[in-house]
Write a protein that holds these residues in place. Structure first.
Motif, PDB file in Angstrom:
ATOM      1  N   GLU A 189      24.616  14.492  95.703  1.00  0.00           N
ATOM      2  CA  GLU A 189      24.648  13.220  95.208  1.00  0.00           C
ATOM      3  C   GLU A 189      24.671  12.259  96.287  1.00  0.00           C
ATOM      4  N   PRO A 228      20.544  15.485  86.902  1.00  0.00           N
ATOM      5  CA  PRO A 228      21.744  15.776  85.906  1.00  0.00           C
ATOM      6  C   PRO A 228      21.532  17.051  85.002  1.00  0.00           C
ATOM      7  N   THR A 275      24.913  11.148  86.481  1.00  0.00           N
ATOM      8  CA  THR A 275      25.613  12.241  85.834  1.00  0.00           C
ATOM      9  C   THR A 275      25.242  12.752  84.606  1.00  0.00           C
ATOM     10  N   ARG A 276      25.609  13.937  83.897  1.00  0.00           N
ATOM     11  CA  ARG A 276      24.909  14.567  82.605  1.00  0.00           C
ATOM     12  C   ARG A 276      25.521  13.592  81.581  1.00  0.00           C
TER      13      ARG A 276
END
Length: 284
Positions: A203, A191, A269-270
């Motif tokens: 992903e 991420p 995710t970030r």
């Protein structure tokens, strides 16, 4: 010329007291007694946290330095005296435990918290604590944190464990995930990688492999990716993305993280990763 050098050597060997006589052999340094070793132990504990075994090793190194100096000065019986002082070192270390100046459990909990924040896996933390003389029951309790119950071994019941705050609010698996995210942030993958390092299939490849292909595979970032997700990645022209995923898996594997943890790190995710790291920061 030769005579001048000889006279110079003799002059350097003369005592500086003014008597003009040649100095004898080097003086034997006094052996550290119990009081001196105790003072050394207290001085070390004032600056550093350590375990009983770690403090004993500090004192033994001090005795070893004295023995080397005494033997270089030609002293007899330095080895036997050093062996007797080794017993004194062990007794002083145990005295510090009884006084509460040394607490292996407190040291282990504090060191584990710090190592998690630097991205160390539970496997790496346990090895680190074992190398510093932390007993296996204490290491097991540290790894479980608040999930631990009473000490699992009667031999360590005499030690005061206190109420651990090592993993308050996070389970052992969640702490492991946070540590993996810290490592990913340091190495800038998953991420925290740049958009150029990721592709649209990355992903999905990680998610599919974690469920289908990883159970029987080997941790090796140099082995070409296998499985339907990897083939889809190859067909999509994402060879560079697949290699990046495998390199990231290799980094996490060498650091001691399990495959399921590595998969969660890479597919996150970030925004999710930042939330987990905020939780870790709030507990530290």
């Amino acid at each position: 010329m030769i005579r001048a050098r000889s006279l110079g050597r003799q002059a350097r060997r003369k005592a500086v007291s003014g008597s003009g006589e040649l100095a004898g052999p080097a003086a034997v340094p006094p052996a550290p007694d119990r009081a001196a070793l105790r003072e050394a132990a207290l001085a070390h504990l004032a600056r550093f946290g350590t375990t009983r075994q770690g403090l004993e090793q500090v004192l033994l190194r001090r005795v070893a330095r004295w023995r080397a100096q005494a033997q270089a000065a030609g002293a007899d019986g330095a080895g036997e005296q050093a062996q007797a002082l080794a017993v004194v070192c062990a007794e002083i270390a145990q005295d510090m435990v009884r006084l509460g100046a040394v607490d292996d459990a407190a040291f282990a909990h504090a060191r584990a918290r710090r190592l998690v924040r630097t991205g160390r896996s539970s496997r790496a933390i346990e090895v680190h604590l074992a190398a510093r003389g932390v007993a296996a029951p204490i290491r097991a309790q540290v790894m479980l944190g608040d999930e631990a119950e009473s000490p699992p071994d009667e031999a360590v019941r005499g030690q005061e464990y206190g109420e651990s705050d090592y993993g308050r609010g996070l389970s052992a698996a969640e702490r492991e995930l946070c540590a993996g995210l810290v490592l990913a942030r340091k190495r800038r993958f998953g991420p925290f990688g740049s958009p150029a390092q990721e592709g649209p299939d990355t992903e999905g490849a990680v998610e599919s492999e974690s469920a289908e292909d990883w159970a029987a595979g080997e941790w090796d970032e140099d082995v070409p990716p296998k499985g339907p997700a990897a083939r889809r990645t190859m067909r999509g022209g994402r060879r560079a993305d697949a290699r990046g995923v495998h390199r990231a898996l290799g980094v996490l594997a060498r650091a001691g993280f399990a495959r399921d943890t590595a998969a969660r790190v890479l597919e996150m995710t970030r925004e999710e990763a930042d939330e987990w790291l905020e939780r870790l920061k709030a507990e530290s």
